[in-house]
Design a protein around this motif. Structure first.
Motif, PDB file in Angstrom:
ATOM      1  N   LYS A   1       0.622  -1.564  -0.419  1.00 52.45           N
ATOM      2  CA  LYS A   1      -0.276   0.356   0.171  1.00 52.45           C
ATOM      3  C   LYS A   1       0.951   1.295  -0.148  1.00 52.45           C
ATOM      4  O   LYS A   1       0.402   2.608  -0.201  1.00 52.45           O
ATOM      5  N   ARG A   2       2.388   1.359  -0.507  1.00 51.76           N
ATOM      6  CA  ARG A   2       2.780   2.131   0.091  1.00 51.76           C
ATOM      7  C   ARG A   2       2.625   3.512  -1.326  1.00 51.76           C
ATOM      8  O   ARG A   2       2.782   2.542  -1.659  1.00 51.76           O
ATOM      9  N   SER A   3       3.319   4.200  -0.432  1.00 52.65           N
ATOM     10  CA  SER A   3       2.440   5.936  -1.932  1.00 52.65           C
ATOM     11  C   SER A   3       3.450   6.688  -1.508  1.00 52.65           C
ATOM     12  O   SER A   3       3.054   7.211  -0.946  1.00 52.65           O
ATOM     13  N   SER A   4       3.487   7.557  -2.664  1.00 53.70           N
ATOM     14  CA  SER A   4       4.306   8.875  -2.581  1.00 53.70           C
ATOM     15  C   SER A   4       2.837  10.054  -2.357  1.00 53.70           C
ATOM     16  O   SER A   4       1.978   9.165  -2.958  1.00 53.70           O
TER      17      SER A   4
ATOM     18  N   GLU B   1      -3.555   7.277  -6.051  1.00 51.52           N
ATOM     19  CA  GLU B   1      -3.236   6.228  -6.331  1.00 51.52           C
ATOM     20  C   GLU B   1      -2.610   6.061  -7.028  1.00 51.52           C
ATOM     21  O   GLU B   1      -4.142   7.282  -8.353  1.00 51.52           O
ATOM     22  N   ARG B   2      -2.274   5.403  -8.080  1.00 57.44           N
ATOM     23  CA  ARG B   2      -1.888   5.752  -9.803  1.00 57.44           C
ATOM     24  C   ARG B   2      -1.644   4.244 -10.431  1.00 57.44           C
ATOM     25  O   ARG B   2      -2.041   3.152  -9.419  1.00 57.44           O
TER      26      ARG B   2
ATOM     27  N   ARG C   1      -0.265   1.127 -11.701  1.00 61.72           N
ATOM     28  CA  ARG C   1       1.289   0.315 -11.207  1.00 61.72           C
ATOM     29  C   ARG C   1       1.248  -0.636 -12.237  1.00 61.72           C
ATOM     30  O   ARG C   1       0.591  -1.173 -12.975  1.00 61.72           O
TER      31      ARG C   1
END
Length: 198
Positions: free
Chosen positions: A11-14, A175-176, A178
């Motif tokens: 779930k890690r995201s910038s 979210e983008r 992936r």
């Protein structure tokens, strides 16, 4: 325990840099982040990286110097572009520069040292996320010019791995798209048989 770590990584995201707010990590938390960042593969135990903290008034000072450098290189800047340069390092309350600082070694290639710096940057971000902070890493044009690196405190032989912007983030990280993991790996099928370049 293990599954919770995997779930966290999946779930890690910038997060957007302009949405990073104070408070930033405390001095004690920063020490923890650096300790986590340094626990990466490092063949030869060379520690071929270091970290620079950009916080407080230094962020505005760097912005003024980057704007002046941009004008020196490009001529007078439009107001919006000048403001962009002035705020490069002041949008987040803390920026940690991850610097590739290669060491002399007869065995360890320079590219491997740089990759170790990339892993240090990733550990730094994951640790900050685990402490509840938002992060975003960028490089930008000033990483590619000697004068920009000098402004940011790097020596001539050092290179920027990335500038990790850190702060408090309230909201849900966007979210983008992936890549499909199934397209990213496969079993070994023998030596390369296509045209050889290089």
């Amino acid at each position: 325990m293990t599954s919770s770590i995997v779930d966290f990584l999946l779930k890690r995201s910038s997060v957007p840099i302009p949405e990073l707010r104070a408070p930033a990590p405390t001095d004690s938390e920063i020490a923890t982040l650096i300790a986590a960042a340094s626990r990466v593969p490092d063949h030869g135990r060379l520690a071929p990286w270091r970290f620079i903290l950009y916080r407080g008034d230094a962020r505005e000072e760097i912005g003024r110097k980057l704007a002046a450098l941009a004008e020196q290189r490009e001529g007078p800047l439009p107001e919006n572009r000048r403001n962009q340069e002035l705020t490069r390092f002041s949008r987040a309350p803390l920026v940690i520069g991850v610097v590739s600082s290669p060491k002399e070694s007869p065995k360890i290639p320079q590219w491997e040292m740089f990759l170790s710096g990339g892993m240090a940057a990733m550990n730094l971000m994951v640790a900050a996320n685990a402490l509840g902070y938002g992060t975003n890493m960028i490089t930008n044009w000033y990483s590619d010019v000697p004068e920009g690196r000098a402004i940011l405190g790097l020596s001539p032989q050092e290179r920027v791995v990335g500038f990790v912007h850190i702060g408090t983030y309230e909201g849900t990280a966007p979210e983008r798209p992936r890549p499909d993991p199934a397209t990213l790996y496969g079993d070994y099928s023998g030596p390369w048989s296509g045209p050889w370049e290089g």
